[in-house]
Write a protein that holds these residues in place. Structure first.
Motif, PDB file in Angstrom:
ATOM      1  N   PRO A 119     -61.017 -36.458 -68.195  1.00  0.00           N
ATOM      2  CA  PRO A 119     -59.723 -37.168 -68.396  1.00  0.00           C
ATOM      3  C   PRO A 119     -59.659 -37.944 -69.497  1.00  0.00           C
ATOM      4  CG  PRO A 119     -60.819 -37.033 -66.115  1.00  0.00           C
ATOM      5  CD  PRO A 119     -61.772 -36.622 -67.339  1.00  0.00           C
ATOM      6  N   SER A 120     -58.459 -37.929 -70.045  1.00  0.00           N
ATOM      7  CA  SER A 120     -58.030 -38.692 -71.116  1.00  0.00           C
ATOM      8  C   SER A 120     -56.896 -39.566 -70.979  1.00  0.00           C
ATOM      9  CB  SER A 120     -57.927 -37.639 -72.421  1.00  0.00           C
ATOM     10  OG  SER A 120     -58.779 -37.133 -72.912  1.00  0.00           O
ATOM     11  N   PHE A 121     -56.923 -40.788 -71.376  1.00  0.00           N
ATOM     12  CA  PHE A 121     -55.834 -41.864 -71.133  1.00  0.00           C
ATOM     13  C   PHE A 121     -55.491 -42.501 -72.622  1.00  0.00           C
ATOM     14  CE2 PHE A 121     -58.236 -41.597 -67.373  1.00  0.00           C
ATOM     15  CZ  PHE A 121     -57.416 -41.493 -66.454  1.00  0.00           C
ATOM     16  N   TYR A 122     -54.356 -43.046 -72.940  1.00  0.00           N
ATOM     17  CA  TYR A 122     -54.133 -43.509 -74.059  1.00  0.00           C
ATOM     18  C   TYR A 122     -53.964 -45.150 -74.001  1.00  0.00           C
ATOM     19  CZ  TYR A 122     -49.338 -43.808 -73.015  1.00  0.00           C
ATOM     20  OH  TYR A 122     -47.776 -44.054 -72.117  1.00  0.00           O
ATOM     21  N   ALA A 123     -54.360 -45.649 -72.782  1.00  0.00           N
ATOM     22  CA  ALA A 123     -54.398 -47.171 -72.834  1.00  0.00           C
ATOM     23  C   ALA A 123     -54.840 -47.388 -71.189  1.00  0.00           C
ATOM     24  CB  ALA A 123     -53.056 -47.858 -73.110  1.00  0.00           C
ATOM     25  N   PRO A 124     -55.757 -48.446 -71.063  1.00  0.00           N
ATOM     26  CA  PRO A 124     -56.277 -48.879 -69.761  1.00  0.00           C
ATOM     27  C   PRO A 124     -54.867 -49.441 -69.070  1.00  0.00           C
ATOM     28  CG  PRO A 124     -56.989 -50.462 -71.684  1.00  0.00           C
ATOM     29  CD  PRO A 124     -56.563 -49.403 -72.188  1.00  0.00           C
ATOM     30  N   LEU A 125     -54.981 -49.865 -67.894  1.00  0.00           N
ATOM     31  CA  LEU A 125     -53.988 -50.529 -67.325  1.00  0.00           C
ATOM     32  C   LEU A 125     -53.532 -51.777 -67.781  1.00  0.00           C
ATOM     33  CD1 LEU A 125     -53.434 -50.429 -63.412  1.00  0.00           C
ATOM     34  CD2 LEU A 125     -53.401 -52.746 -64.541  1.00  0.00           C
ATOM     35  N   ALA A 126     -54.635 -52.659 -68.374  1.00  0.00           N
ATOM     36  CA  ALA A 126     -54.682 -53.771 -68.937  1.00  0.00           C
ATOM     37  C   ALA A 126     -56.027 -54.043 -69.782  1.00  0.00           C
ATOM     38  CB  ALA A 126     -54.358 -55.076 -67.995  1.00  0.00           C
ATOM     39  N   GLU A 127     -55.809 -54.790 -70.813  1.00  0.00           N
ATOM     40  CA  GLU A 127     -57.037 -54.818 -71.791  1.00  0.00           C
ATOM     41  C   GLU A 127     -58.263 -55.535 -71.036  1.00  0.00           C
ATOM     42  OE1 GLU A 127     -58.188 -53.630 -74.529  1.00  0.00           O
ATOM     43  OE2 GLU A 127     -56.446 -52.304 -74.827  1.00  0.00           O
ATOM     44  N   THR A 182     -67.454 -46.182 -79.440  1.00  0.00           N
ATOM     45  CA  THR A 182     -67.214 -47.339 -78.569  1.00  0.00           C
ATOM     46  C   THR A 182     -67.180 -47.005 -77.347  1.00  0.00           C
ATOM     47  OG1 THR A 182     -65.661 -48.196 -80.361  1.00  0.00           O
ATOM     48  CG2 THR A 182     -65.333 -49.133 -78.322  1.00  0.00           C
ATOM     49  N   GLU A 183     -68.041 -47.534 -76.631  1.00  0.00           N
ATOM     50  CA  GLU A 183     -68.408 -47.328 -75.243  1.00  0.00           C
ATOM     51  C   GLU A 183     -67.185 -48.182 -74.244  1.00  0.00           C
ATOM     52  OE1 GLU A 183     -71.562 -47.682 -71.479  1.00  0.00           O
ATOM     53  OE2 GLU A 183     -72.079 -48.541 -73.410  1.00  0.00           O
ATOM     54  N   VAL A 184     -66.827 -47.531 -73.375  1.00  0.00           N
ATOM     55  CA  VAL A 184     -65.830 -48.444 -72.263  1.00  0.00           C
ATOM     56  C   VAL A 184     -66.733 -48.585 -70.985  1.00  0.00           C
ATOM     57  CG1 VAL A 184     -63.502 -48.224 -71.354  1.00  0.00           C
ATOM     58  CG2 VAL A 184     -63.998 -47.019 -73.466  1.00  0.00           C
ATOM     59  N   ARG A 185     -66.512 -49.758 -70.682  1.00  0.00           N
ATOM     60  CA  ARG A 185     -67.142 -50.052 -69.321  1.00  0.00           C
ATOM     61  C   ARG A 185     -66.162 -50.961 -68.715  1.00  0.00           C
ATOM     62  NH1 ARG A 185     -73.558 -51.620 -69.261  1.00  0.00           N
ATOM     63  NH2 ARG A 185     -73.895 -50.288 -70.695  1.00  0.00           N
ATOM     64  N   HIS A 223     -65.959 -43.303 -73.240  1.00  0.00           N
ATOM     65  CA  HIS A 223     -65.664 -43.747 -74.889  1.00  0.00           C
ATOM     66  C   HIS A 223     -64.345 -43.872 -75.113  1.00  0.00           C
ATOM     67  CE1 HIS A 223     -70.077 -42.893 -74.613  1.00  0.00           C
ATOM     68  NE2 HIS A 223     -69.927 -43.540 -75.582  1.00  0.00           N
ATOM     69  N   VAL A 224     -63.912 -44.606 -76.009  1.00  0.00           N
ATOM     70  CA  VAL A 224     -62.698 -44.619 -76.763  1.00  0.00           C
ATOM     71  C   VAL A 224     -62.748 -44.218 -78.087  1.00  0.00           C
ATOM     72  CG1 VAL A 224     -62.472 -47.058 -77.444  1.00  0.00           C
ATOM     73  CG2 VAL A 224     -60.347 -45.825 -76.758  1.00  0.00           C
ATOM     74  N   PHE A 225     -61.757 -43.185 -78.594  1.00  0.00           N
ATOM     75  CA  PHE A 225     -61.783 -42.569 -79.989  1.00  0.00           C
ATOM     76  C   PHE A 225     -60.264 -43.118 -80.587  1.00  0.00           C
ATOM     77  CE2 PHE A 225     -64.670 -40.264 -77.463  1.00  0.00           C
ATOM     78  CZ  PHE A 225     -65.768 -40.238 -78.177  1.00  0.00           C
ATOM     79  N   GLU A 226     -60.453 -43.419 -81.826  1.00  0.00           N
ATOM     80  CA  GLU A 226     -58.966 -43.700 -82.311  1.00  0.00           C
ATOM     81  C   GLU A 226     -58.840 -42.784 -83.446  1.00  0.00           C
ATOM     82  OE1 GLU A 226     -58.212 -47.680 -83.525  1.00  0.00           O
ATOM     83  OE2 GLU A 226     -59.543 -48.351 -82.000  1.00  0.00           O
ATOM     84  N   GLY A 227     -57.548 -42.333 -83.354  1.00  0.00           N
ATOM     85  CA  GLY A 227     -57.133 -41.125 -84.554  1.00  0.00           C
ATOM     86  C   GLY A 227     -55.526 -40.760 -84.380  1.00  0.00           C
ATOM     87  N   GLU A 228     -54.880 -40.603 -85.746  1.00  0.00           N
ATOM     88  CA  GLU A 228     -53.784 -40.380 -85.563  1.00  0.00           C
ATOM     89  C   GLU A 228     -53.150 -38.992 -85.040  1.00  0.00           C
ATOM     90  OE1 GLU A 228     -51.660 -41.137 -89.457  1.00  0.00           O
ATOM     91  OE2 GLU A 228     -52.772 -42.781 -89.553  1.00  0.00           O
ATOM     92  N   GLY A 229     -54.266 -38.279 -84.689  1.00  0.00           N
ATOM     93  CA  GLY A 229     -54.170 -36.735 -84.391  1.00  0.00           C
ATOM     94  C   GLY A 229     -53.849 -36.650 -83.084  1.00  0.00           C
ATOM     95  N   ARG A 286     -57.663 -42.337 -77.572  1.00  0.00           N
ATOM     96  CA  ARG A 286     -57.921 -41.453 -76.408  1.00  0.00           C
ATOM     97  C   ARG A 286     -59.273 -42.021 -75.811  1.00  0.00           C
ATOM     98  NH1 ARG A 286     -61.927 -37.187 -76.525  1.00  0.00           N
ATOM     99  NH2 ARG A 286     -61.986 -37.154 -78.734  1.00  0.00           N
ATOM    100  N   TYR A 287     -58.894 -42.529 -74.656  1.00  0.00           N
ATOM    101  CA  TYR A 287     -59.863 -43.008 -73.558  1.00  0.00           C
ATOM    102  C   TYR A 287     -60.634 -41.844 -72.717  1.00  0.00           C
ATOM    103  CZ  TYR A 287     -58.718 -48.012 -74.464  1.00  0.00           C
ATOM    104  OH  TYR A 287     -58.325 -49.027 -74.977  1.00  0.00           O
ATOM    105  N   CYS A 288     -61.819 -41.369 -73.121  1.00  0.00           N
ATOM    106  CA  CYS A 288     -62.316 -40.091 -72.747  1.00  0.00           C
ATOM    107  C   CYS A 288     -63.186 -40.501 -71.583  1.00  0.00           C
ATOM    108  CB  CYS A 288     -62.890 -39.464 -73.743  1.00  0.00           C
ATOM    109  SG  CYS A 288     -63.904 -37.915 -73.499  1.00  0.00           S
ATOM    110  N   ILE A 289     -62.931 -40.262 -70.312  1.00  0.00           N
ATOM    111  CA  ILE A 289     -63.385 -40.961 -69.167  1.00  0.00           C
ATOM    112  C   ILE A 289     -63.959 -40.087 -68.442  1.00  0.00           C
ATOM    113  CG2 ILE A 289     -62.916 -42.467 -67.500  1.00  0.00           C
ATOM    114  CD1 ILE A 289     -62.584 -43.993 -69.946  1.00  0.00           C
ATOM    115  N   ASN A 290     -65.165 -40.278 -67.602  1.00  0.00           N
ATOM    116  CA  ASN A 290     -65.841 -39.584 -67.037  1.00  0.00           C
ATOM    117  C   ASN A 290     -65.082 -39.447 -65.524  1.00  0.00           C
ATOM    118  OD1 ASN A 290     -68.679 -38.558 -67.955  1.00  0.00           O
ATOM    119  ND2 ASN A 290     -68.484 -40.611 -68.470  1.00  0.00           N
TER     120      ASN A 290
END
Length: 135
Positions: free
Chosen positions: A69-77, A93-96, A106-112, A120-124
């Motif tokens: 599942p991919s998200f472009y932002a968390p509910l709040a930082e 960059t790990e996301v906890r 993990h979160v990844f950054e990129g214009e693509g 892209r927040y790539c979440i299990n």
């Protein structure tokens, strides 16, 4: 680091299935394209499976075709925490979960990515539970 929800390792093992524990508490990763939320289109809020904190909204979920599942932002930082991850010979960059410290992905950054945040927040899936919107 101090979290609102703190449990012993034994308490986490008792609460979580072995698969959940391996990902949430030991920073494992589920196999791509196997998670229950990879292709889900249901409207609602995604919560941390370990502590039930609200993390992501379905309106920020998008099809990245990466296998998770991919998200472009968390509910709040303040809902997530970022850590440098140097495993597997790369820097990511790990996301906890900021509430309990559980590994989400993990979160990844990129214009693509074609998202409003270029992230892209790539979440299990196994790190989340979905609370469907009413109605």
């Amino acid at each position: 680091m101090s979290y609102a929800v703190e449990k012993t390792d034994a308490e986490w093992r008792e609460q979580l299935s072995p698969e959940e524990y391996a990902v949430l508490r030991k920073a494992g990763t589920e196999r791509p394209f196997t998670g229950e939320y990879t292709d889900t289109k249901t409207t609602g809020v995604y919560r941390c499976r370990a502590c039930n904190a609200e993390l992501f909204r379905s309106d920020t979920k998008f099809d990245s075709h990466c296998g998770w599942p991919s998200f472009y932002a968390p509910l709040a930082e303040d809902r997530v925490q970022y850590l440098e991850d140097r495993s597997f010979g790369s820097v990511r960059t790990e996301v906890r979960c900021a509430n309990c410290g559980s590994h989400l992905g993990h979160v990844f950054e990129g214009e693509g990515y074609g998202t409003p945040t270029d992230q892209r927040y790539c979440i299990n899936s196994i790190s989340l539970t979905l609370e469907p919107a009413e109605g």
